[in-house]
Each structure stands twice: as structure tokens, then as C-alpha cells.
Motif scaffolding. Structure first.
Motif, short mmCIF file in Angstrom:
data_model
loop_
_atom_site.label_atom_id
_atom_site.label_comp_id
_atom_site.label_asym_id
_atom_site.label_seq_id
_atom_site.Cartn_x
_atom_site.Cartn_y
_atom_site.Cartn_z
N ALA A 1 39.77 34.89 54.65
CA ALA A 1 38.49 34.51 54.07
C ALA A 1 37.60 33.84 55.10
O ALA A 1 36.38 34.03 55.11
CB ALA A 1 38.72 33.57 52.88
N GLY B 1 34.13 35.34 56.03
CA GLY B 1 32.97 34.48 55.79
C GLY B 1 32.14 34.27 57.05
O GLY B 1 30.90 34.30 57.02
N ALA C 1 30.36 33.31 51.24
CA ALA C 1 31.10 33.44 49.97
C ALA C 1 30.96 34.85 49.41
O ALA C 1 31.93 35.44 48.91
CB ALA C 1 30.57 32.42 48.97
N LEU C 2 29.76 35.41 49.53
CA LEU C 2 29.54 36.76 49.03
C LEU C 2 30.35 37.78 49.83
O LEU C 2 30.83 38.78 49.28
CB LEU C 2 28.05 37.10 49.09
CG LEU C 2 27.64 38.46 48.54
CD1 LEU C 2 27.95 38.54 47.06
CD2 LEU C 2 26.17 38.73 48.77
N VAL D 1 33.30 37.29 51.10
CA VAL D 1 34.66 37.25 50.57
C VAL D 1 34.73 38.02 49.26
O VAL D 1 35.66 38.80 49.02
CB VAL D 1 35.12 35.79 50.38
CG1 VAL D 1 36.48 35.74 49.71
CG2 VAL D 1 35.16 35.08 51.72
N ALA D 2 33.72 37.81 48.39
CA ALA D 2 33.72 38.52 47.11
C ALA D 2 33.53 40.02 47.33
O ALA D 2 34.17 40.84 46.68
CB ALA D 2 32.61 37.97 46.21
N ALA E 1 36.60 41.62 48.41
CA ALA E 1 37.73 41.26 47.54
C ALA E 1 38.78 42.37 47.46
O ALA E 1 39.98 42.06 47.42
CB ALA E 1 37.21 40.91 46.15
N LEU F 1 39.78 32.07 43.63
CA LEU F 1 38.42 31.52 43.67
C LEU F 1 38.27 30.49 44.79
O LEU F 1 37.18 30.25 45.28
CB LEU F 1 38.07 30.88 42.33
CG LEU F 1 37.71 31.84 41.20
CD1 LEU F 1 37.46 31.07 39.92
CD2 LEU F 1 36.48 32.66 41.56
N LEU G 1 36.46 31.45 48.03
CA LEU G 1 35.00 31.53 48.15
C LEU G 1 34.42 30.34 48.93
O LEU G 1 33.60 30.54 49.84
CB LEU G 1 34.36 31.63 46.77
CG LEU G 1 34.72 32.90 45.97
CD1 LEU G 1 34.00 32.91 44.63
CD2 LEU G 1 34.38 34.15 46.74
N ALA H 1 32.36 30.39 52.41
CA ALA H 1 31.05 29.75 52.52
C ALA H 1 31.01 28.78 53.70
O ALA H 1 30.04 28.75 54.47
CB ALA H 1 30.73 29.01 51.22
N GLY I 1 28.90 41.28 43.92
CA GLY I 1 30.04 40.52 44.43
C GLY I 1 30.92 39.99 43.30
O GLY I 1 32.15 40.07 43.39
N LEU J 1 34.82 40.99 42.53
CA LEU J 1 35.86 39.97 42.44
C LEU J 1 36.70 40.17 41.16
O LEU J 1 37.95 40.16 41.21
CB LEU J 1 35.20 38.59 42.42
CG LEU J 1 36.07 37.40 42.77
CD1 LEU J 1 36.69 37.55 44.13
CD2 LEU J 1 35.24 36.12 42.72
#
Lengths: 453, 306
Positions: free
Chosen positions: B64, B68, B94-95, B97-98, B101, B148, B151, B155, B189, B193
Motif C-alpha cells: 500500500a 500510494g 488512498a485512491l 490503493v483502492a 485493490a 481499510l 487506505l 494516503a 475506487g 474496494l
């Protein structure tokens, strides 16, 4: 002997057998499809073509089986049993690495069988020698040398994979780590890595990359056009360094200390994982609590520093290596309305509007457009500019002129012509026309009858 | 210690606990300290400390972080846009990572859900009145809750990378949201997820062991990528590519990617149909697997009963 026993146990696992089957099928497919175009039919011909692919396409199954050979005994606590039986940590790690080497050789065998089967099947289907075509071999000595290198490389990849698997302790993590280490050499990545050549150089210094360079004396990629001859010896040293690092990390450091509860002297093993509370003496029953906060704080500091450096260095370089349509200057020109197709659009609009506009600011001071081009544009029935996606570069824009009434030239009538505008970027980042080539006939219309004009 | 326990009969696993102490089939109901099955929140909270100390969690954190950091500077590094603001970079991290996913969260969820079977404690759930399907669902929910946590990691990495980019001074930097993702991207995103949680849970239910789950995922990624790259050389493989497991989520479209080798156009309808098809296949495989062996013991083969 222990290494071979561990390897046999690994090969008996359904998961490992599935990977071996995948390697066999992949080799058969490789020997079947492209290799035969060059006459490499037959069992030996298929092997000659597909053998070297073991260290690109085959590197993933090779590394994964090796890693499973290392993680399997660890996850199932077999290492503890072996140490209880008196095997020293060094010998244990050696046995695990040896089992990885044996498993690597098993993958090589599966690869060889698959490649030979693919080549032989191709010979059966399209004809030719069932053993080898006339161009398959480059001489017995060279073939043997390459085969010997492949055998050593397969064993080394298996052993290195086993050490990595031993370090990560879990099968799932071992598969992930082995895949990450080997995936860079898949031919599918070549074009992406080729955009940043430094990544190809970096890949050659990775553990499995060093094996590949040392085996083939080539620090490039598998895909055509990415060969980079290199001396094998320095990368042999890199490989040895990686091996030493992994062995040192895998062999646990032994520190004797006294148990606070029983007062019995035990041997703590720094290689024991979190939560491992073996009751076997000498296996880490008592451990000093790991300085978790310090370790995590250091790791976080290193990660932050590395990411700051990454942000400061990498984006500028990658941005410079992007294709022209993704370049910052192109985006800016598009946003300002002065990209090359936008300039050409305005030029065409100016010439075709009524009254005719003045395109002077769209043409560079040093540029000139042939009067034939200028005259043909207003006469065309429709004008179509090529889409940006199909442009070979930002400095050439092709426009197609279609005429409802074909233009007769000699005995041939043409209904469409092409004009190729040449543009250059001014210091103020505006693309302006510096020349035009054409018009050249593109589409012939039906021949006109007598008296046609 | 459950490893030596015999596998529980399939029909026994489907016996619902009865507060009165006996099931409808007349057999004694599972006895446990809980009168009913533990609620999802309890499962998630109980799982969190164990997973947070495991290596796969840290592997997920590293992944992540990398994703990120790349996503935080992606507009400037890979798309030719000005550097985004610092807050926008964090959101982009964060987006990222999503958005990734399927590569980052799916394996994490799958290996966490596999834990019970792999560690052979699945039967303990049975003792507290939780059947295989509910156990897998609870476990998937808990793993989703844990995932979660990746995320904020993404970020933070995006923010740090953006600070690194700002230190070069090549562009004026802003602390705000300029250059950030739009609502559509955020919605995409979030959808990815949720989809990753579902896929992870189903893969785990079908694969049983973590290693098999990871192997299945890696194979599916590699096969999809390999076939996609072959389409460029052999147009006849277009149909085969569209049927690949990850084709419904294939991100490289000719309109947005210049990669001749990987860019492939897949109509949205085809994506939805093929995606649903694969989810159905996974569900059927998982259902059959659990119906035949509700509490599989890794490494042991089922013996035919006389």
C-alpha cells in the motif's frame, strides 16, 4: 540426503505439482507456437528454442517452487523437528537451500519435457524431423555449454527462492515474494521497462536478474531488441553477494541466556518468528522482547526518507520519458489551444471560411505553405484531419481532402488527396505550421467518360 | 488443539443452534459460552490484533505504501499534468490503493479468510454455532475492515511523495485539493474496494489454503496479462481475452493508454457480463467445495465413506 528428502516431500505437494504442470504446459506452448516458425521442429529443436525461455517465462514457476521449498518446512515447523534431531542451524539452512536447488532441477526437467513434447508434436503435425530441424543446433559444444549453464541457473534460482521462502516463513508470502522477484523478466514487461532503461539495469542487479545475466552474459530483457551483452563474471559476484546476504539472514544467530522462569539456560534464536513459542530447548523458548518500537520507528523513518527521495527524483525523470501525448508541454499546448492539430484545424477553418480568414499567425515566420496546398483546401468538399491518437508524432498532421467531383489527372480521376502539414513549436510553446507536403492522391474515383473534365 | 480432530460431518455443520439445547434434527446442539453466534463487529475486533502483528499485514502495508507513493505523484509523473496539491496527493494515494485493490486487497482478504481452515480452527466456529457460510462471511467482513487500514497508509505515502516532489521547486506547490480526483474516480475506487472484498472472500472459500489462494490469484493475473499482450499480435485472441478472469477490470483502454501491447477495448456490457460470470463461477466452486467438505483440513484428502 536431507535436502533430497525435503525436495521429494515438496514435489509430493499438490501445489508444487500444479506449478510443475504449469511449467510443462508453458514450455510445450512456447516450443509449439513461435519457435517452429524458424524450423525448430522436433523434440530437440523445441528444447533448443524454449530452453532459454526458462529464465524469463519459466522464471516465475521456478522461483515459486523454490520459495515453497523454503517456506514449507518453516511453516510446518519441520525445522524445529530437524533441529531437535541434532541438525545445526547452518546445516538446516543448507539443506533447505539444497532442497530448493533440487526442486529447481525438477522444474527444469518439467520444462525440458514440455519443450520437447511441444517440438515433437509440431513435427508430427506439420512434418519434418521428429528430433530436430537442420537449423536447430549451433554446435554440440555450444549447446552443451548452454545446457550446463541452464542446469546451474535452475538450481541457483531454486536455492535462492528457498532462502527467500525460508526468510518469509509462510507459503503465501513466499509465493508473493518469488513472483515479485521474477515477474520483471516476463517478455510482456519489456516495452514498459524499455521506457525507463534504468529499470532494466536495476533488474540485472536483483537476485534472480543476476542469475540470468551470469547464465546468458546478457543484462537485457528476453524480448527482441533488448539484448545487452555483458560480462558474466561481475554479475557472478553480484549473485554471490546476494547468496551471502540471504544465507546470513537465514542462519539464526545463537545467543545463550538464562530463562527467567526456570533458570534453565536455553538458546534463543533470533530467526524465530513472532508468536513462535517452542518448548524445544534451543529453539527460542525464551526470548528477549524484540524492540518493536525501535524497529518500526526506524522502518518508518527509512520509508519516509526513501519516499521523499523518490518524490524528488523519479517523477521528473518519468515525465521526461513519457510519450509525446503525455508530455507536460503537450498538455499545456492543448490547454492553450495551440497544439499542432488545433493549429491545423484553425488553419483549415480560416482557408475554408467565407470570407477567407488570415492564417498568417498560424504559419511560422520561417515557414511557407505551397500555393497548390492553399488552393486545394477551399475546393475540397470535406476536410478531415487525422485523430490525435493516430498521429505518429506532434510535428506532423495529415489532412484528407475529399472531392465530390473527382479531379482528373491524365486518364485517372482522384476523389481524395492527402496533405501532410509539418509543424514546429515556437519558443512561446505554440505549434505553428512550417511547411506542407502534398497534396498527393489518395483514392482513385471511377474513370470518367469521354469529355469528362 | 484441533489438528487431530476428525472432520465434522457435512450435515452436522448445517445444524442450527437451538436455544432450547437441541437442534431440529434431534441431535445435540453445539455447546458454547455464546448463546448466539458472535456479531460481525466482535469478530472484526477480535481478528484485528492477530492480523496486525502478522507478516502478511506488513506485506500489505508495504504494498500500500508503494502504491500510494506512486499514485500520489502519478499526475505529474505519468500523465503530464501539474503536481497536485498535498491534500489531493494524499487522497490520490488512498485512491491508488483502492484502485489497485484487485492486486493489493484481494490477496490480503483471501489469506486472512483462509486462516481458519489453514490453522484448522474452523471447527471451533462450529462449536459456537457458526456454520461455514456464515463463518466465511464474518471472516470476510473482518478482513475487509482490516484492509481499510491500508487506505491511510496509501494516503500517507502519497503525501510524503508529494512533499518530496514539492521540494524540487520545479513547480509551485499548494496544500489544497487542486488536481485531486473527482467524485466519479472516488466512486470507482470505492466500488473496486468492495469488489475486492467479495472476490477475496470467494477465492478463499474455493481455495481453502492461503498458498493456494495466492497461487490462484497470481496465475489469474499472469494469464490475463499474457493473453492481453498476445492480442496485439493475434487479433483472433480478442474473444479469449475478454473471457479472462480480470478482463472485466482491465484498465488499459486505447483512449487512455498508448500501450499498443496492453491497450484493449472492452465494451462495458461485456465487462459486466463476464464479471458476473466469473463471480458466479467462483460462487459455485466455493459452494460446492464447502457443501462437500465444510471443514477441509489442508493436506488431507477426503476418504470415500463406506
Amino acid at each position: 540426503m536431507i535436502a533430497r528428502a525435503l525436495a521429494r516431500a515438496q514435489i509430493a505437494r499438490p501445489t508444487v505439482r500444479a506449478v510443475l504442470a504449469v511449467a510443462l504446459v508453458a514450455a510445450a506452448w512456447l516450443a509449439w507456437s513461435p519457435g517452429t516458425r524458424f524450423g525448430l521442429v522436433g523434440a530437440y529443436g523445441g528444447w533448443r528454442y524454449a530452453s532459454i525461455r526458462l529464465l524469463d517465462v519459466g522464471l516465475v514457476p521456478l522461483a515459486v517452487t523454490g520459495a515453497l521449498a523454503g517456506s514449507g518446512p518453516r511453516e510446518r515447523r519441520l525445522d524445529e523437528h530437524l533441529r531437535t534431531l541434532g541438525l545445526s542451524p547452518t546445516h538446516l539452512v543448507g539443506a533447505v537451500a539444497g532442497s530448493g536447488a533440487w526442486v529447481g532441477l525438477a522444474v527444469l526437467a518439467a520444462w525440458a519435457v514440455g519443450a520437447a513434447a511441444g517440438g515433437w508434436l509440431r513435427a508430427v503435425v506439420i512434418g519434418g524431423s521428429g528430433w530436430a530441424g537442420p537449423t536447430a543446433s549451433s554446435g554440440a559444444a555450444r549447446d552443451l555449454l548452454l545446457d550446463g549453464r541452464l542446469v546451474v541457473a535452475a538450481a541457483l534460482v531454486g536455492a535462492l527462492g528457498a532462502l527467500v521462502g525460508w526468510l518469509v516463513r509462510r507459503d503465501d508470502l513466499a509465493i508473493g515474494a518469488a513472483t515479485l522477484l521474477s515477474i520483471g523478466y516476463l517478455p510482456e514487461w519489456s516495452a514498459a521497462l524499455g521506457r525507463l532503461p534504468v529499470t532494466i539495469d536495476a533488474l540485472a542487479f536483483s537476485p534472480l536478474g543476476a542469475v540470468r545475466v551470469a547464465a546468458f552474459a546478457d543484462r537485457g530483457l528476453a524480448a527482441p531488441g533488448y539484448a545487452r551483452p555483458a560480462a558474466a563474471l561481475p554479475f557472478g559476484a553480484v549473485l554471490a553477494a546476494w547468496g551471502a546476504v540471504l544465507v546470513v539472514a537465514a542462519v539464526p544467530r545463537r545467543t545463550r541466556r538464562r530463562s527467567p522462569r526456570s533458570g534453565v539456560a536455553t538458546t534463543a534464536t533470533s530467526g524465530a518468528g513472532p508468536g513462535v513459542t517452542s518448548r524445544v530447548p534451543g529453539l527460542g523458548a525464551v526470548r528477549r522482547p524484540a524492540p518493536v518500537t525501535v524497529v518500526r520507528g526506524t522502518a518508518l523513518a527509512v520509508a519516509v526518507a526513501g519516499t521523499l527521495a523518490f518524490g524528488a527524483v523519479v517523477p521528473a525523470r518519468t515525465a521526461a520519458a513519457l510519450p509525446w501525448r503525455w508530455q507536460r508541454s503537450w498538455r499545456d499546448a492543448e490547454r492553450a489551444g495551440w497544439s499542432s492539430p488545433q493549429t491545423v484545424d484553425r488553419y483549415l477553418q480560416a482557408l475554408r471560411s467565407t470570407p477567407v480568414g488570415d492564417p498568417a499567425e498560424l504559419v511560422a515566420p520561417s515557414g511557407a505553405v505551397d500555393p497548390a496546398v492553399v488552393a486545394s483546401i477551399p475546393r475540397a468538399t470535406t476536410v478531415e484531419r487525422q485523430p490525435v491518437e493516430s498521429m505518429a508524432g506532434p510535428d506532423h498532421v495529415v489532412v484528407r481532402l475529399d472531392f465530390a467531383t473527382p479531379i482528373v489527372s491524365g486518364s485517372t480521376a482522384f476523389s481524395s488527396y492527402l496533405i501532410r502539414f509539418v509543424l514546429a513549436r515556437d519558443p512561446d510553446q505554440r505549434w505553428r505550421i512550417v511547411g506542407a507536403e502534398g497534396p498527393v492522391a489518395d483514392g482513385a474515383a471511377p474513370a470518367p467518360g469521354p469529355g469528362g473534365s | 488443539m484441533l489438528p487431530s480432530s476428525p472432520p465434522i460431518a457435512p450435515d452436522a455443520a448445517r445444524v442450527a443452534p437451538d436455544p432450547a439445547g437441541a437442534s431440529r434434527s434431534g441431535r445435540p446442539a453445539p455447546v458454547g459460552p455464546w448463546p448466539t453466534a458472535p456479531p460481525p463487529g466482535v469478530v472484526g475486533r477480535a481478528l484485528l490484533p492477530g492480523v496486525a502483528h502478522s507478516r502478511r499485514w506488513w506485506a500489505g502495508v508495504v504494498a500500500a505504501w508503494v502504491v500510494g507513493a506512486l499514485a500520489g505523484v502519478a499526475p505529474a509523473a505519468f500523465a503530464g499534468y501539474p503536481p497536485p496539491g498535498l491534500a489531493a496527493s494524499a487522497l490520490l494515494g488512498a485512491l491508488g490503493v483502492a484502485g489497485l485493490a484487485p492486486l493489493v486487497v484481494v490477496p490480503l482478504v483471501a489469506v486472512i479468510v483462509c486462516d481458519d481452515d489453514h490453522e484448522q480452527v474452523a471447527a471451533a466456529w462450529h462449536a459456537v454455532g457458526v456454520g461455514p457460510a456464515r463463518r466465511l462471511a464474518l471472516r470476510t467482513g473482518a478482513a475487509a475492515l482490516i484492509s481499510l487500514g491500508l487506505l491511510p497508509v496509501g494516503a500517507l505515502a502519497g503525501l510524503v511523495a508529494a512533499i518530496g516532489l514539492a521540494t524540487t521547486g520545479a513547480d509551485p506547490w499548494s496544500p489544497g485539493w487542486s488536481g485531486g480526483p473527482g467524485p466519479a474516480a472516488l466512486g470507482l475506487g470505492a466500488g473496486l474496494l468492495v469488489l475486492a472484498w467479495v472476490i477475496g472472500g470467494l477465492v478463499a472459500a474455493a481455495a481453502v489454503t492461503p498458498s493456494r489462494a495466492v497461487l490462484v490469484l497470481v496465475s489469474s493475473w499472469l494469464v490475463t496479462g499474457a493473453v492481453a499482450s498476445l492480442v496485439h499480435f493475434s487479433a483472433g485472441l480478442v474473444v479469449a481475452f475478454r473471457l479472462m478472469p480480470w478482463a472485466p477490470l482491465w484498465p488499459f483502454d486505447p483512449g487512455s493508454s498508448d500501450s499498443a501491447q496492453f491497450a484493449a477495448s472492452i465494451p462495458p456490457g461485456t465487462r459486466i457480463v463476464v464479471g458476473l460470470l466469473w463471480l458466479g463461477v467462483l460462487s459455485v466452486v466455493a459452494g460446492c467445495r464447502r457443501r462437500s467438505t465444510p471443514y477441509p483440513i489442508p493436506g488431507e484428502r477426503r476418504r470415500r465413506r463406506p
